[in-house]
Scaffold this motif. Structure first.
Motif, PDB file in Angstrom:
ATOM      1  N   ARG A  83       4.328  -3.953   1.223  1.00  0.00           N
ATOM      2  CA  ARG A  83       5.032  -2.815   1.836  1.00  0.00           C
ATOM      3  C   ARG A  83       6.362  -2.521   1.144  1.00  0.00           C
ATOM      4  N   SER A  84       6.924  -3.512   0.467  1.00  0.00           N
ATOM      5  CA  SER A  84       8.209  -3.340  -0.216  1.00  0.00           C
ATOM      6  C   SER A  84       8.050  -3.027  -1.701  1.00  0.00           C
ATOM      7  N   SER A  85       6.827  -2.936  -2.149  1.00  0.00           N
ATOM      8  CA  SER A  85       6.580  -2.712  -3.574  1.00  0.00           C
ATOM      9  C   SER A  85       6.856  -1.260  -3.954  1.00  0.00           C
ATOM     10  N   ASN A  86       6.823  -1.023  -5.229  1.00  0.00           N
ATOM     11  CA  ASN A  86       6.975   0.334  -5.752  1.00  0.00           C
ATOM     12  C   ASN A  86       5.616   0.981  -6.015  1.00  0.00           C
ATOM     13  N   ALA A  87       4.571   0.401  -5.481  1.00  0.00           N
ATOM     14  CA  ALA A  87       3.220   0.938  -5.697  1.00  0.00           C
ATOM     15  C   ALA A  87       3.082   2.296  -5.005  1.00  0.00           C
ATOM     16  N   ASP A  88       2.102   3.048  -5.438  1.00  0.00           N
ATOM     17  CA  ASP A  88       1.896   4.367  -4.850  1.00  0.00           C
ATOM     18  C   ASP A  88       1.492   4.227  -3.378  1.00  0.00           C
ATOM     19  N   ASP A  89       1.789   5.249  -2.608  1.00  0.00           N
ATOM     20  CA  ASP A  89       1.552   5.227  -1.159  1.00  0.00           C
ATOM     21  C   ASP A  89       0.091   4.972  -0.802  1.00  0.00           C
ATOM     22  N   TYR A  90      -0.824   5.561  -1.557  1.00  0.00           N
ATOM     23  CA  TYR A  90      -2.247   5.380  -1.261  1.00  0.00           C
ATOM     24  C   TYR A  90      -2.646   3.909  -1.383  1.00  0.00           C
ATOM     25  N   SER A  91      -2.214   3.240  -2.443  1.00  0.00           N
ATOM     26  CA  SER A  91      -2.562   1.825  -2.650  1.00  0.00           C
ATOM     27  C   SER A  91      -1.985   0.953  -1.545  1.00  0.00           C
ATOM     28  N   VAL A  92      -0.736   1.210  -1.179  1.00  0.00           N
ATOM     29  CA  VAL A  92      -0.087   0.421  -0.120  1.00  0.00           C
ATOM     30  C   VAL A  92      -0.783   0.663   1.217  1.00  0.00           C
ATOM     31  N   LYS A  93      -1.063   1.923   1.515  1.00  0.00           N
ATOM     32  CA  LYS A  93      -1.723   2.248   2.789  1.00  0.00           C
ATOM     33  C   LYS A  93      -3.118   1.647   2.834  1.00  0.00           C
ATOM     34  N   VAL A 123      -7.566  -8.902  -3.251  1.00  0.00           N
ATOM     35  CA  VAL A 123      -7.652  -8.149  -4.516  1.00  0.00           C
ATOM     36  C   VAL A 123      -6.698  -6.956  -4.485  1.00  0.00           C
ATOM     37  N   ARG A 124      -6.692  -6.230  -3.385  1.00  0.00           N
ATOM     38  CA  ARG A 124      -5.787  -5.067  -3.284  1.00  0.00           C
ATOM     39  C   ARG A 124      -4.330  -5.503  -3.303  1.00  0.00           C
ATOM     40  N   PHE A 125      -4.028  -6.577  -2.579  1.00  0.00           N
ATOM     41  CA  PHE A 125      -2.654  -7.099  -2.599  1.00  0.00           C
ATOM     42  C   PHE A 125      -2.268  -7.509  -4.020  1.00  0.00           C
ATOM     43  N   VAL A 163      -6.695  -2.554   5.149  1.00  0.00           N
ATOM     44  CA  VAL A 163      -7.593  -3.706   5.040  1.00  0.00           C
ATOM     45  C   VAL A 163      -6.958  -4.915   5.725  1.00  0.00           C
ATOM     46  N   PHE A 164      -5.654  -5.073   5.574  1.00  0.00           N
ATOM     47  CA  PHE A 164      -4.918  -6.136   6.263  1.00  0.00           C
ATOM     48  C   PHE A 164      -5.142  -6.020   7.776  1.00  0.00           C
ATOM     49  N   ALA A 165      -5.028  -4.804   8.309  1.00  0.00           N
ATOM     50  CA  ALA A 165      -5.201  -4.587   9.748  1.00  0.00           C
ATOM     51  C   ALA A 165      -6.620  -4.928  10.194  1.00  0.00           C
ATOM     52  N   VAL A 166      -7.617  -4.578   9.399  1.00  0.00           N
ATOM     53  CA  VAL A 166      -9.012  -4.875   9.747  1.00  0.00           C
ATOM     54  C   VAL A 166      -9.234  -6.384   9.794  1.00  0.00           C
ATOM     55  N   GLN A 167      -8.745  -7.105   8.774  1.00  0.00           N
ATOM     56  CA  GLN A 167      -8.954  -8.556   8.775  1.00  0.00           C
ATOM     57  C   GLN A 167      -8.210  -9.204   9.940  1.00  0.00           C
ATOM     58  N   LEU A 168      -7.048  -8.663  10.291  1.00  0.00           N
ATOM     59  CA  LEU A 168      -6.290  -9.222  11.412  1.00  0.00           C
ATOM     60  C   LEU A 168      -7.023  -8.976  12.730  1.00  0.00           C
ATOM     61  N   PHE A 169      -7.651  -7.828  12.857  1.00  0.00           N
ATOM     62  CA  PHE A 169      -8.460  -7.534  14.042  1.00  0.00           C
ATOM     63  C   PHE A 169      -9.647  -8.496  14.137  1.00  0.00           C
TER      64      PHE A 169
END
Length: 165
Positions: A76-86, A131-133, A91-97
Protein backbone atom coordinates in the motif's frame (compact mmCIF):
# COMPACT_ATOMS: atom_id res chain seq x y z
CA UNK A 1 25.13 2.87 6.24
CA UNK A 2 23.49 4.21 9.42
CA UNK A 3 22.27 7.31 7.60
CA UNK A 4 20.59 5.15 4.96
CA UNK A 5 18.78 3.08 7.60
CA UNK A 6 17.71 6.19 9.49
CA UNK A 7 16.40 7.76 6.28
CA UNK A 8 14.30 4.67 5.49
CA UNK A 9 12.87 4.57 9.02
CA UNK A 10 11.82 8.21 8.76
CA UNK A 11 9.71 7.34 5.70
CA UNK A 12 7.59 4.82 7.61
CA UNK A 13 4.03 5.98 8.23
CA UNK A 14 3.58 4.41 11.67
CA UNK A 15 -0.19 4.93 11.77
CA UNK A 16 -0.65 3.27 8.37
CA UNK A 17 1.70 0.42 9.37
CA UNK A 18 -0.23 -0.23 12.60
CA UNK A 19 -3.56 -0.22 10.75
CA UNK A 20 -2.19 -2.66 8.18
CA UNK A 21 -0.97 -4.96 10.98
CA UNK A 22 -4.21 -4.66 12.96
CA UNK A 23 -6.39 -5.71 10.00
CA UNK A 24 -5.11 -9.32 9.85
CA UNK A 25 -4.66 -9.50 13.64
CA UNK A 26 -8.33 -8.59 14.18
CA UNK A 27 -9.54 -10.84 11.35
CA UNK A 28 -7.48 -13.68 12.81
CA UNK A 29 -8.51 -12.96 16.39
CA UNK A 30 -12.26 -13.10 15.78
CA UNK A 31 -12.64 -16.76 14.73
CA UNK A 32 -11.41 -18.10 18.10
CA UNK A 33 -14.09 -15.96 19.76
CA UNK A 34 -16.71 -17.43 17.41
CA UNK A 35 -15.41 -20.98 17.86
CA UNK A 36 -15.11 -20.70 21.63
CA UNK A 37 -14.51 -23.96 23.48
CA UNK A 38 -14.95 -25.98 20.28
CA UNK A 39 -11.29 -25.23 19.58
CA UNK A 40 -10.47 -27.96 22.11
CA UNK A 41 -11.45 -30.53 19.49
CA UNK A 42 -7.85 -30.39 18.22
CA UNK A 43 -6.75 -32.19 21.38
CA UNK A 44 -9.48 -34.82 21.19
CA UNK A 45 -9.23 -35.97 17.57
CA UNK A 46 -6.78 -38.55 16.25
CA UNK A 47 -3.97 -36.55 14.72
CA UNK A 48 -1.55 -37.47 11.95
CA UNK A 49 2.12 -38.07 12.72
CA UNK A 50 4.22 -34.95 13.36
CA UNK A 51 1.22 -32.88 14.48
CA UNK A 52 2.51 -29.86 16.40
CA UNK A 53 1.31 -29.12 19.94
CA UNK A 54 -1.75 -26.90 20.24
CA UNK A 55 0.19 -24.08 21.95
CA UNK A 56 2.18 -23.52 18.74
CA UNK A 57 -0.83 -22.46 16.66
CA UNK A 58 -1.65 -19.10 18.30
CA UNK A 59 2.04 -18.19 18.31
CA UNK A 60 2.51 -19.05 14.63
CA UNK A 61 -0.70 -17.35 13.54
CA UNK A 62 0.21 -14.18 15.43
CA UNK A 63 3.58 -14.04 13.66
CA UNK A 64 1.94 -14.76 10.29
CA UNK A 65 -0.72 -12.07 10.79
CA UNK A 66 1.98 -9.54 11.66
CA UNK A 67 3.94 -10.51 8.53
CA UNK A 68 0.73 -10.17 6.48
CA UNK A 69 0.21 -6.70 7.87
CA UNK A 70 3.78 -5.61 7.16
CA UNK A 71 3.46 -6.94 3.61
CA UNK A 72 0.16 -5.12 3.14
CA UNK A 73 1.81 -1.92 4.34
CA UNK A 74 4.72 -2.35 1.93
CA UNK A 75 2.32 -2.87 -0.98
CA UNK A 76 0.00 0.00 0.00
CA UNK A 77 2.99 2.32 0.52
CA UNK A 78 4.70 1.44 -2.74
CA UNK A 79 4.95 3.58 -5.83
CA UNK A 80 3.27 0.88 -7.91
CA UNK A 81 0.36 1.78 -10.14
CA UNK A 82 -3.08 1.92 -8.52
CA UNK A 83 -4.41 -1.08 -10.44
CA UNK A 84 -1.59 -3.37 -9.24
CA UNK A 85 -1.96 -2.23 -5.63
CA UNK A 86 -5.75 -2.56 -5.70
CA UNK A 87 -5.55 -5.98 -7.36
CA UNK A 88 -3.03 -7.24 -4.79
CA UNK A 89 -5.07 -5.78 -1.93
CA UNK A 90 -8.22 -7.48 -3.23
CA UNK A 91 -6.47 -10.85 -3.29
CA UNK A 92 -5.22 -10.12 0.23
CA UNK A 93 -8.83 -9.52 1.32
CA UNK A 94 -10.02 -12.79 -0.27
CA UNK A 95 -7.33 -14.86 1.45
CA UNK A 96 -8.10 -13.14 4.76
CA UNK A 97 -11.79 -13.98 4.35
CA UNK A 98 -10.96 -17.63 3.61
CA UNK A 99 -8.65 -17.62 6.63
CA UNK A 100 -11.50 -16.18 8.72
CA UNK A 101 -14.08 -18.82 7.74
CA UNK A 102 -11.78 -21.83 8.03
CA UNK A 103 -11.84 -22.00 11.86
CA UNK A 104 -15.63 -22.04 12.29
CA UNK A 105 -15.98 -24.65 9.53
CA UNK A 106 -13.28 -26.87 11.05
CA UNK A 107 -13.78 -26.40 14.80
CA UNK A 108 -17.42 -25.36 15.24
CA UNK A 109 -19.08 -27.29 12.41
CA UNK A 110 -16.51 -30.13 12.43
CA UNK A 111 -16.69 -30.28 8.63
CA UNK A 112 -13.09 -31.42 8.20
CA UNK A 113 -13.29 -32.11 4.48
CA UNK A 114 -15.01 -28.80 3.70
CA UNK A 115 -12.37 -27.04 5.82
CA UNK A 116 -9.67 -28.79 3.80
CA UNK A 117 -11.13 -27.44 0.54
CA UNK A 118 -11.28 -23.95 2.06
CA UNK A 119 -7.64 -24.37 3.04
CA UNK A 120 -6.70 -25.40 -0.52
CA UNK A 121 -8.52 -22.33 -1.86
CA UNK A 122 -6.69 -20.24 0.72
CA UNK A 123 -3.32 -21.70 -0.28
CA UNK A 124 -3.94 -20.96 -3.97
CA UNK A 125 -5.11 -17.44 -3.11
CA UNK A 126 -2.08 -16.83 -0.89
CA UNK A 127 0.26 -17.99 -3.67
CA UNK A 128 -1.44 -15.56 -6.08
CA UNK A 129 -1.23 -12.82 -3.45
CA UNK A 130 2.45 -13.57 -2.84
CA UNK A 131 3.26 -13.28 -6.54
CA UNK A 132 1.35 -9.99 -6.83
CA UNK A 133 2.98 -8.64 -3.67
CA UNK A 134 6.42 -9.69 -4.95
CA UNK A 135 5.89 -7.83 -8.23
CA UNK A 136 5.12 -4.67 -6.25
CA UNK A 137 7.59 -5.13 -3.38
CA UNK A 138 10.01 -8.04 -3.21
CA UNK A 139 10.15 -7.95 0.63
CA UNK A 140 6.32 -7.97 0.77
CA UNK A 141 6.25 -11.13 -1.32
CA UNK A 142 9.07 -12.85 0.52
CA UNK A 143 7.40 -12.19 3.89
CA UNK A 144 4.55 -14.47 2.76
CA UNK A 145 6.71 -17.57 2.27
CA UNK A 146 6.29 -18.67 5.93
CA UNK A 147 2.51 -18.36 5.45
CA UNK A 148 2.63 -20.65 2.40
CA UNK A 149 4.73 -23.19 4.32
CA UNK A 150 2.37 -23.05 7.30
CA UNK A 151 -0.67 -23.54 5.06
CA UNK A 152 0.94 -26.64 3.55
CA UNK A 153 1.49 -27.99 7.07
CA UNK A 154 -2.10 -27.04 7.99
CA UNK A 155 -3.36 -28.83 4.88
CA UNK A 156 -1.49 -31.99 5.89
CA UNK A 157 -2.94 -31.78 9.41
CA UNK A 158 -6.46 -30.98 8.17
CA UNK A 159 -6.52 -33.86 5.70
CA UNK A 160 -4.92 -36.20 8.25
CA UNK A 161 -7.58 -35.35 10.82
CA UNK A 162 -10.29 -35.88 8.19
CA UNK A 163 -8.92 -39.30 7.21
CA UNK A 164 -8.23 -40.49 10.77
CA UNK A 165 -11.52 -39.40 12.28
Amino acid sequence: MEAKIKFKLEKINLKKLLICILIPLIAGGLPPLIVGSDIKIYGTVIQPPLAPPSWLFPLMWTVLYILMGISLYLVRSSNADDYSVKSATNVFAVQLFLNFIWSPVFFKMKLFLAAFFILIAMLVTVIVMTVRFYKISKPAGLLQIPYIIWLIIAGYLNMGIYLLN
